[in-house]
Design an enzyme around this catalytic site. Structure first.
Site, PDB file in Angstrom:
ATOM      1  N   GLN A   1       0.770  -1.364   0.035  1.00 44.12           N
ATOM      2  CA  GLN A   1      -0.014   0.235  -0.063  1.00 44.12           C
ATOM      3  C   GLN A   1       0.551   1.155  -0.229  1.00 44.12           C
ATOM      4  OE1 GLN A   1      -2.518  -1.968   3.314  1.00 44.12           O
ATOM      5  NE2 GLN A   1      -3.950  -0.477   2.249  1.00 44.12           N
TER       6      GLN A   1
ATOM      7  N   ASN B   1      -1.615 -11.110   7.923  1.00 42.15           N
ATOM      8  CA  ASN B   1      -2.868 -10.192   8.392  1.00 42.15           C
ATOM      9  C   ASN B   1      -4.064 -10.390   8.007  1.00 42.15           C
ATOM     10  OD1 ASN B   1      -2.996  -7.209   8.875  1.00 42.15           O
ATOM     11  ND2 ASN B   1      -4.021  -7.227   7.028  1.00 42.15           N
ATOM     12  N   GLU B   2      -4.866 -10.146   9.014  1.00 43.82           N
ATOM     13  CA  GLU B   2      -6.309 -10.566   8.878  1.00 43.82           C
ATOM     14  C   GLU B   2      -6.616 -11.690   8.533  1.00 43.82           C
ATOM     15  OE1 GLU B   2      -8.373  -6.962   7.161  1.00 43.82           O
ATOM     16  OE2 GLU B   2      -8.100  -5.981   9.380  1.00 43.82           O
TER      17      GLU B   2
ATOM     18  N   HIS C   1       0.857  -9.527   4.416  1.00 44.01           N
ATOM     19  CA  HIS C   1      -0.260  -8.587   4.306  1.00 44.01           C
ATOM     20  C   HIS C   1      -0.863  -8.540   2.870  1.00 44.01           C
ATOM     21  CE1 HIS C   1      -2.002  -4.864   6.458  1.00 44.01           C
ATOM     22  NE2 HIS C   1      -2.551  -4.963   5.252  1.00 44.01           N
TER      23      HIS C   1
HETATM   24  C1  BGC Z   1      -6.222  -3.825   6.039  1.00 43.40           C
HETATM   25  C2  BGC Z   1      -5.738  -2.658   5.537  1.00 43.40           C
HETATM   26  C3  BGC Z   1      -6.829  -1.541   4.851  1.00 43.40           C
HETATM   27  C4  BGC Z   1      -7.562  -1.304   6.044  1.00 43.40           C
HETATM   28  C5  BGC Z   1      -8.360   0.051   5.979  1.00 43.40           C
HETATM   29  C6  BGC Z   1      -7.424  -3.362   7.005  1.00 43.40           C
HETATM   30  O1  BGC Z   1      -8.502  -4.400   6.928  1.00 43.40           O
HETATM   31  O2  BGC Z   1      -5.555  -4.561   6.856  1.00 43.40           O
HETATM   32  O3  BGC Z   1      -4.744  -3.174   4.420  1.00 43.40           O
HETATM   33  O4  BGC Z   1      -6.083  -0.552   4.226  1.00 43.40           O
HETATM   34  O5  BGC Z   1      -8.340  -2.204   6.675  1.00 43.40           O
HETATM   35  O6  BGC Z   1      -9.545  -0.674   5.123  1.00 43.40           O
END
Ligand code: BGC
Length: 403
Positions: free
Chosen positions: A12, A150-151, A106
């Site tokens: 990002q 991530n997530e 990520h």
């Molecule tokens: C993610 C990010 C994203 C952010 C805002 C999160 O779910 O890890 O990559 O930019 O939310 O939407």
């Protein structure tokens, strides 16, 4: 020491990640991405100045991710230059008094791995743990925390939501490009919500934790999960329960309990009703998320109750542009006051990392969302510190209200 900082993700902010799956998706004829990521924030060359800004705010931690497709551009082929680059970021953090928090995956996956079956292939957990081992060896002696995926409950979320028909044309193009079903990549955001993907991601996390523990005993390693606050009104109780079990509790049990901490990522609250789910409040941001100051504490209480692990808030934030930055400036202390109360009640929270340091590439939304404590001019890439950043810096200096 409580960590106060901001989070980023390689894809990002860095720019030019041409080997990642998302780069390919952005350039498909029928892409669902609003615009390509291009140079992003050029963080790849500007990181030292950005980190100096962060430290000057009074913060003491920085979360960034390693772009897998940069350090392993082909299967088993590691780039010494890319590893040295991330090592320089770590050293720059340390020189500025910032504790580095590093994420291995990520959202983006190397294109070569998607072609090999991605997050549905039985061999991916071993490939991922090999990569985890390399990063732990290269950076693990100088960082505070290592996050695996991530997530990692994204596939469970997709399973709950079901396929989105808007992405079907892009997926058809992607199928032709990759030669496999592109839903096999977590990074596509259209990751398959099938059991194979869910199980592969969980196994990749478990194997990465084992590899990191072996390589760097004592380095805390854990997964990060997206955890909204959840409530229900009459008629929505059953849907809420199903959501909580499938999307939150099962991933917390299967991945959150494996490792040394859980990364909690919270943005909002959801209310389940008879007609589906709606935002958990009236104070909406541009992309329609409700600002719910208590949602972060709620998410932490849940994660702690299910796992009993120490927690790190690895993301929390809001998309608000300059004209609305005052809302972020109010939202942060309100959320932290409630978090302080949760800590006072015994929830073990070790730090708060705001999403995000910079306005950045918001995936399919391109550059139309503004999550940064620091704004980025899209034409010049000049950085501008927003007033809300000073509010967070002030909290960091004074400590948590209520705790
Ligand atoms: C993610 C990010 C994203 C952010 C805002 C999160 O779910 O890890 O990559 O930019 O939310 O939407």
């Amino acid at each position: 020491m409580f960590l106060w900082g901001a989070s980023t993700a390689a894809y990002q902010v860095e720019g030019g990640n041409t080997n990642a799956d998302v780069w390919a998706l952005e350039h498909l004829a029928r892409t669902a991405y609003r615009e390509p990521s291009g140079d992003a924030c050029d963080f790849h060359t500007r990181f030292a100045a950005d980190l100096a800004l962060l430290a000057a705010l009074g913060l003491n931690a920085f979360r960034f991710s390693v772009e897998w497709s940069r350090v392993e551009p082909a299967p088993g082929e590691y780039s010494a230059a890319a590893l040295a680059h991330y090592s320089r970021i770590v050293d720059t953090c340390l020189g500025l008094g910032l504790t580095p928090v590093v994420t291995l995956h990520h959202t983006t996956t190397p294109q070569w791995l998607v072609r090999a079956g991605g997050w549905r292939s039985a061999s991916t957990p071993a490939v991922f743990s090999g990569y985890a081992q390399r990063i732990a060896a290269a950076l693990g002696d100088r960082i505070g925390y290592l996050c695996t995926i991530n997530e990692a409950n994204t596939p469970a979320q997709v399973a709950y939501d079901g396929p989105d028909p808007r992405w079907e044309p892009m997926l058809a193009d992607a199928r032709a490009y990759f030669g496999v079903d592109p839903a096999a990549g977590v990074g596509t955001f259209v990751a398959a919500g099938d059991e194979t993907t869910i199980a592969t991601v969980a196994e990749a996390h478990r194997r990465a934790v084992a590899a990191v523990h072996e390589t760097r005993p004592g380095l805390p390693v854990g997964v990060t999960l997206a955890i909204p606050a959840v409530s229900a009104v009459d008629g929505g109780e059953e849907a809420a329960e199903r959501y909580v079990e499938q999307v939150l509790h099962r991933p917390l049990r299967e991945m959150g309990t494996v490792g040394d901490f859980v990364g909690v990522q919270n943005y909002t609250g959801l209310v389940f009703g008879p007609d589906g789910v709606r935002p958990g409040g009236d104070d909406l941001t541009d992309i329609g998320m409700a600002l719910v100051p208590g949602s972060l504490a709620d998410a932490c209480r849940r994660a702690y109750a299910v796992t009993g692990k120490p927690l790190l808030v690895t993301e929390h934030g809001a998309d608000l542009d300059d004209s609305q930055d005052h809302r972020r400036a109010a939202f942060i202390p309100a959320a932290l006051a409630e978090l302080g109360q949760a800590i006072a009640d015994g929830v073990d929270v070790r730090g708060y990392l705001h999403w995000s340091l910079l306005d950045n590439y918001e995936w399919m939304l391109g550059y139309t969302a503004f999550f940064g404590l620091v704004g980025v001019d899209r034409r010049t890439l000049r950085r501008r510190v927003r007033p809300s950043a000073l509010v967070l810096g002030g909290l960091a200096r004074r400590g948590l209200p209520g705790a």
